[in-house]
Scaffold this motif. Sequence first.
Motif, PDB file in Angstrom:
ATOM      1  N   MET A   1       1.005  -1.174   0.011  1.00 42.13           N
ATOM      2  CA  MET A   1       0.113  -0.154   0.057  1.00 42.13           C
ATOM      3  C   MET A   1       0.666   1.177  -0.007  1.00 42.13           C
ATOM      4  SD  MET A   1      -3.082   1.177   2.912  1.00 42.13           S
ATOM      5  CE  MET A   1      -3.787  -0.416   2.500  1.00 42.13           C
ATOM      6  N   ASP A   2       0.736   2.342  -0.971  1.00 45.35           N
ATOM      7  CA  ASP A   2       1.507   3.249  -1.084  1.00 45.35           C
ATOM      8  C   ASP A   2       0.914   4.187   0.101  1.00 45.35           C
ATOM      9  OD1 ASP A   2      -0.453   4.918  -1.983  1.00 45.35           O
ATOM     10  OD2 ASP A   2      -0.132   4.721  -3.929  1.00 45.35           O
ATOM     11  N   PRO A   3       1.895   5.470   0.216  1.00 38.89           N
ATOM     12  CA  PRO A   3       1.720   6.369   1.381  1.00 38.89           C
ATOM     13  C   PRO A   3       0.192   7.237   1.230  1.00 38.89           C
ATOM     14  CG  PRO A   3       3.895   6.822   0.511  1.00 38.89           C
ATOM     15  CD  PRO A   3       3.120   5.863  -0.233  1.00 38.89           C
ATOM     16  N   VAL A   4      -0.312   7.272  -0.023  1.00 41.12           N
ATOM     17  CA  VAL A   4      -1.504   7.877  -0.121  1.00 41.12           C
ATOM     18  C   VAL A   4      -2.792   6.998   0.111  1.00 41.12           C
ATOM     19  CG1 VAL A   4      -3.216   9.013  -2.005  1.00 41.12           C
ATOM     20  CG2 VAL A   4      -0.528   9.471  -2.115  1.00 41.12           C
ATOM     21  N   GLU A   5      -2.692   6.135   0.033  1.00 41.91           N
ATOM     22  CA  GLU A   5      -3.654   4.897   0.188  1.00 41.91           C
ATOM     23  C   GLU A   5      -3.407   4.930   1.827  1.00 41.91           C
ATOM     24  OE1 GLU A   5      -2.539   1.761  -2.101  1.00 41.91           O
ATOM     25  OE2 GLU A   5      -3.697   2.139  -3.608  1.00 41.91           O
ATOM     26  N   LYS A   6      -2.245   4.840   2.428  1.00 43.81           N
ATOM     27  CA  LYS A   6      -2.316   4.579   3.724  1.00 43.81           C
ATOM     28  C   LYS A   6      -2.871   5.853   4.559  1.00 43.81           C
ATOM     29  CE  LYS A   6       1.940   1.734   4.190  1.00 43.81           C
ATOM     30  NZ  LYS A   6       3.391   1.526   4.595  1.00 43.81           N
ATOM     31  N   ALA A   7      -2.514   7.094   3.764  1.00 44.45           N
ATOM     32  CA  ALA A   7      -3.195   8.127   4.379  1.00 44.45           C
ATOM     33  C   ALA A   7      -4.789   8.254   4.406  1.00 44.45           C
ATOM     34  CB  ALA A   7      -2.738   9.334   4.035  1.00 44.45           C
ATOM     35  N   LEU A   8      -5.140   7.890   3.301  1.00 40.14           N
ATOM     36  CA  LEU A   8      -6.580   7.801   3.094  1.00 40.14           C
ATOM     37  C   LEU A   8      -7.334   6.726   4.062  1.00 40.14           C
ATOM     38  CD1 LEU A   8      -7.100   7.857  -0.847  1.00 40.14           C
ATOM     39  CD2 LEU A   8      -7.230   9.782   0.795  1.00 40.14           C
ATOM     40  N   CYS A   9      -6.717   5.642   4.471  1.00 37.65           N
ATOM     41  CA  CYS A   9      -7.354   4.652   5.513  1.00 37.65           C
ATOM     42  C   CYS A   9      -7.572   5.530   6.880  1.00 37.65           C
ATOM     43  CB  CYS A   9      -6.263   3.648   5.835  1.00 37.65           C
ATOM     44  SG  CYS A   9      -6.401   2.227   4.386  1.00 37.65           S
ATOM     45  N   LEU A  10      -6.755   6.435   7.023  1.00 36.95           N
ATOM     46  CA  LEU A  10      -6.735   7.084   8.309  1.00 36.95           C
ATOM     47  C   LEU A  10      -8.046   8.012   8.258  1.00 36.95           C
ATOM     48  CD1 LEU A  10      -3.090   8.194   8.781  1.00 36.95           C
ATOM     49  CD2 LEU A  10      -4.088   6.319   9.850  1.00 36.95           C
TER      50      LEU A  10
ATOM     51  N   PRO B   1       8.815  17.327   3.926  1.00 36.49           N
ATOM     52  CA  PRO B   1       9.409  16.820   5.287  1.00 36.49           C
ATOM     53  C   PRO B   1      10.315  18.158   5.794  1.00 36.49           C
ATOM     54  CG  PRO B   1       9.635  14.972   4.149  1.00 36.49           C
ATOM     55  CD  PRO B   1       9.167  16.020   3.214  1.00 36.49           C
ATOM     56  N   GLY B   2      10.154  18.534   6.947  1.00 35.68           N
ATOM     57  CA  GLY B   2      11.190  19.596   7.365  1.00 35.68           C
ATOM     58  C   GLY B   2      10.549  21.214   7.249  1.00 35.68           C
ATOM     59  N   TYR B   3       9.714  21.308   6.213  1.00 38.98           N
ATOM     60  CA  TYR B   3       9.409  22.723   6.079  1.00 38.98           C
ATOM     61  C   TYR B   3       8.521  23.329   7.000  1.00 38.98           C
ATOM     62  CZ  TYR B   3       7.822  26.426   2.931  1.00 38.98           C
ATOM     63  OH  TYR B   3       7.628  27.820   2.570  1.00 38.98           O
ATOM     64  N   ARG B   4       7.725  22.622   7.703  1.00 37.64           N
ATOM     65  CA  ARG B   4       7.249  23.204   8.867  1.00 37.64           C
ATOM     66  C   ARG B   4       7.164  22.204  10.008  1.00 37.64           C
ATOM     67  NH1 ARG B   4       7.347  28.064   7.416  1.00 37.64           N
ATOM     68  NH2 ARG B   4       6.437  28.815   5.892  1.00 37.64           N
ATOM     69  N   SER B   5       7.064  22.755  11.114  1.00 32.41           N
ATOM     70  CA  SER B   5       6.996  21.865  12.483  1.00 32.41           C
ATOM     71  C   SER B   5       5.378  21.301  12.558  1.00 32.41           C
ATOM     72  CB  SER B   5       7.539  22.498  13.484  1.00 32.41           C
ATOM     73  OG  SER B   5       6.394  23.332  13.977  1.00 32.41           O
ATOM     74  N   GLU B   6       5.458  20.201  13.415  1.00 32.76           N
ATOM     75  CA  GLU B   6       4.176  19.756  13.839  1.00 32.76           C
ATOM     76  C   GLU B   6       3.308  20.649  14.344  1.00 32.76           C
ATOM     77  OE1 GLU B   6       2.017  16.104  16.335  1.00 32.76           O
ATOM     78  OE2 GLU B   6       4.247  16.501  16.431  1.00 32.76           O
ATOM     79  N   ASP B   7       3.725  21.608  15.212  1.00 28.88           N
ATOM     80  CA  ASP B   7       2.899  22.571  15.865  1.00 28.88           C
ATOM     81  C   ASP B   7       2.545  23.642  15.013  1.00 28.88           C
ATOM     82  OD1 ASP B   7       3.210  21.399  18.270  1.00 28.88           O
ATOM     83  OD2 ASP B   7       4.825  22.925  19.015  1.00 28.88           O
ATOM     84  N   GLU B   8       3.457  24.107  13.893  1.00 29.75           N
ATOM     85  CA  GLU B   8       2.846  25.042  12.822  1.00 29.75           C
ATOM     86  C   GLU B   8       1.878  24.395  11.803  1.00 29.75           C
ATOM     87  OE1 GLU B   8       6.666  27.666  11.620  1.00 29.75           O
ATOM     88  OE2 GLU B   8       7.110  25.481  11.403  1.00 29.75           O
ATOM     89  N   LEU B   9       2.077  23.172  11.589  1.00 27.36           N
ATOM     90  CA  LEU B   9       0.963  22.361  10.614  1.00 27.36           C
ATOM     91  C   LEU B   9      -0.506  22.356  11.193  1.00 27.36           C
ATOM     92  CD1 LEU B   9       3.291  19.747   9.194  1.00 27.36           C
ATOM     93  CD2 LEU B   9       2.616  21.771   8.093  1.00 27.36           C
ATOM     94  N   LEU B  10      -0.577  22.013  12.425  1.00 24.93           N
ATOM     95  CA  LEU B  10      -1.498  21.910  13.283  1.00 24.93           C
ATOM     96  C   LEU B  10      -2.222  23.254  13.553  1.00 24.93           C
ATOM     97  CD1 LEU B  10      -3.570  20.180  14.816  1.00 24.93           C
ATOM     98  CD2 LEU B  10      -2.177  20.476  16.953  1.00 24.93           C
TER      99      LEU B  10
ATOM    100  N   GLU C   1       4.377   7.354   6.957  1.00 13.64           N
ATOM    101  CA  GLU C   1       5.915   7.086   6.629  1.00 13.64           C
ATOM    102  C   GLU C   1       6.784   8.222   6.641  1.00 13.64           C
ATOM    103  OE1 GLU C   1       5.696   5.525   2.561  1.00 13.64           O
ATOM    104  OE2 GLU C   1       4.683   3.505   3.375  1.00 13.64           O
ATOM    105  N   GLY C   2       6.501   8.945   7.847  1.00 14.15           N
ATOM    106  CA  GLY C   2       7.573   9.985   8.149  1.00 14.15           C
ATOM    107  C   GLY C   2       7.036  11.326   7.532  1.00 14.15           C
ATOM    108  N   ARG C   3       5.750  11.492   6.975  1.00  8.10           N
ATOM    109  CA  ARG C   3       5.463  12.726   6.451  1.00  8.10           C
ATOM    110  C   ARG C   3       4.031  12.951   7.242  1.00  8.10           C
ATOM    111  NH1 ARG C   3       6.791  13.251  -0.019  1.00  8.10           N
ATOM    112  NH2 ARG C   3       5.870  15.508   0.555  1.00  8.10           N
ATOM    113  N   TYR C   4       3.837  14.233   7.585  1.00 11.45           N
ATOM    114  CA  TYR C   4       2.551  14.822   8.083  1.00 11.45           C
ATOM    115  C   TYR C   4       1.519  14.729   6.947  1.00 11.45           C
ATOM    116  CZ  TYR C   4       4.728  15.814  12.303  1.00 11.45           C
ATOM    117  OH  TYR C   4       5.566  15.776  13.558  1.00 11.45           O
ATOM    118  N   ALA C   5       0.357  14.562   7.183  1.00 15.08           N
ATOM    119  CA  ALA C   5      -0.735  14.446   6.391  1.00 15.08           C
ATOM    120  C   ALA C   5      -2.094  15.143   6.889  1.00 15.08           C
ATOM    121  CB  ALA C   5      -1.090  13.106   5.804  1.00 15.08           C
ATOM    122  N   ASP C   6      -2.701  15.688   5.893  1.00 15.88           N
ATOM    123  CA  ASP C   6      -4.050  16.368   6.404  1.00 15.88           C
ATOM    124  C   ASP C   6      -4.919  15.994   5.176  1.00 15.88           C
ATOM    125  OD1 ASP C   6      -3.667  18.506   4.555  1.00 15.88           O
ATOM    126  OD2 ASP C   6      -2.667  19.851   6.187  1.00 15.88           O
TER     127      ASP C   6
END
Length: 314
Positions: free
Chosen positions: A1-10, A45-54, A86-91
């Motif tokens: 399963m690729d990262p997109v499909e894994k994200a959509l599962c969430l 990855p690395g462009y924005r912190s978790e706090d900034e993204l949230l 897989e190490g990347r934030y997703a929304d």
Amino acid sequence: MDPVEKALCLWGIDTAPYDFVAGRENRVYRVRTDEGDFALRLKRPGYRSEDELLSELQWLDAMDRAGLHVPRPRQSLSGKLLEQVEGRYADLIGWMHGTPLGKGQGSLELDDTPLVFRRLGRVLAQLHEACDAWEYPPGFARCSWDADGLLGDNPVWGRFWENPTLDPETGALLGRFRDRARQALERCADELDYGLIHADPLRENVLVDGGEIKLLDFDDGGFGFRLFDIATALLRNMDEPDYPTLKAALLEGYCEVRSLDDRLLDLFLALRAVTYVGWIVPRMGEAGAEERNARFSARAGKLCTSYLLETRPV
């Protein structure tokens, strides 16, 4: 399963069809569901912190509730606005329908361009009003486009005056502008309207949908001078034959909602132009970057020269 499909599962939509639509700061996919379309964003990855993204997602939710046309975040099955794959934030945010204000460097093709710019001015003012009325949640964190964020030792988008492709004359010019601009901001910063701004309302991030104006891409939004939003909305349109009319329409629309002191607009147009000279440096390996870099440098040089000629050092 690729990262997109894994994200959509969430988000419980793993059977929904999707298409890749864009990739720079985010890899964006359009997901089509029975409930409507969504944009799945896998973050760089690395462009924005978790706090900034949230914080961006909380901000979008608040602006949606305030009645602005912005992407509405959707919670995952676990009740989160932000997930990791897989190490990347997703929304997942609502898909915004409409036609971009314009494309790249081409001429604008709108039925009534002054009317659209007047409406855009109103929307930017409504955004600033809603931001000032909003009480930030605990831990809210976004970048700052203040004097240091624009002209300090480590600006948000990089040390533009050290772009390695600049010839010595242009590098020196941008250095002189940096010094003069810092003097101007130190004198006037306390008098300027400052708060949360979109920071990137350029053509591609403004959608026209009938009589509505919609704003996309709050990735670089943060705390800054409200004139920075105005300058960004105008910068790529300065070569339009009716630019003075468009500028007047944007300012008039803004002032229908909120007061604005535009006496330093020329400074902020130059400030916005130099940010791109820094922004492009870590992206020089991308397709078309050499052409964009040359265009950014030429535009910044022109606006900085004009500003320096029209002002005097302190």
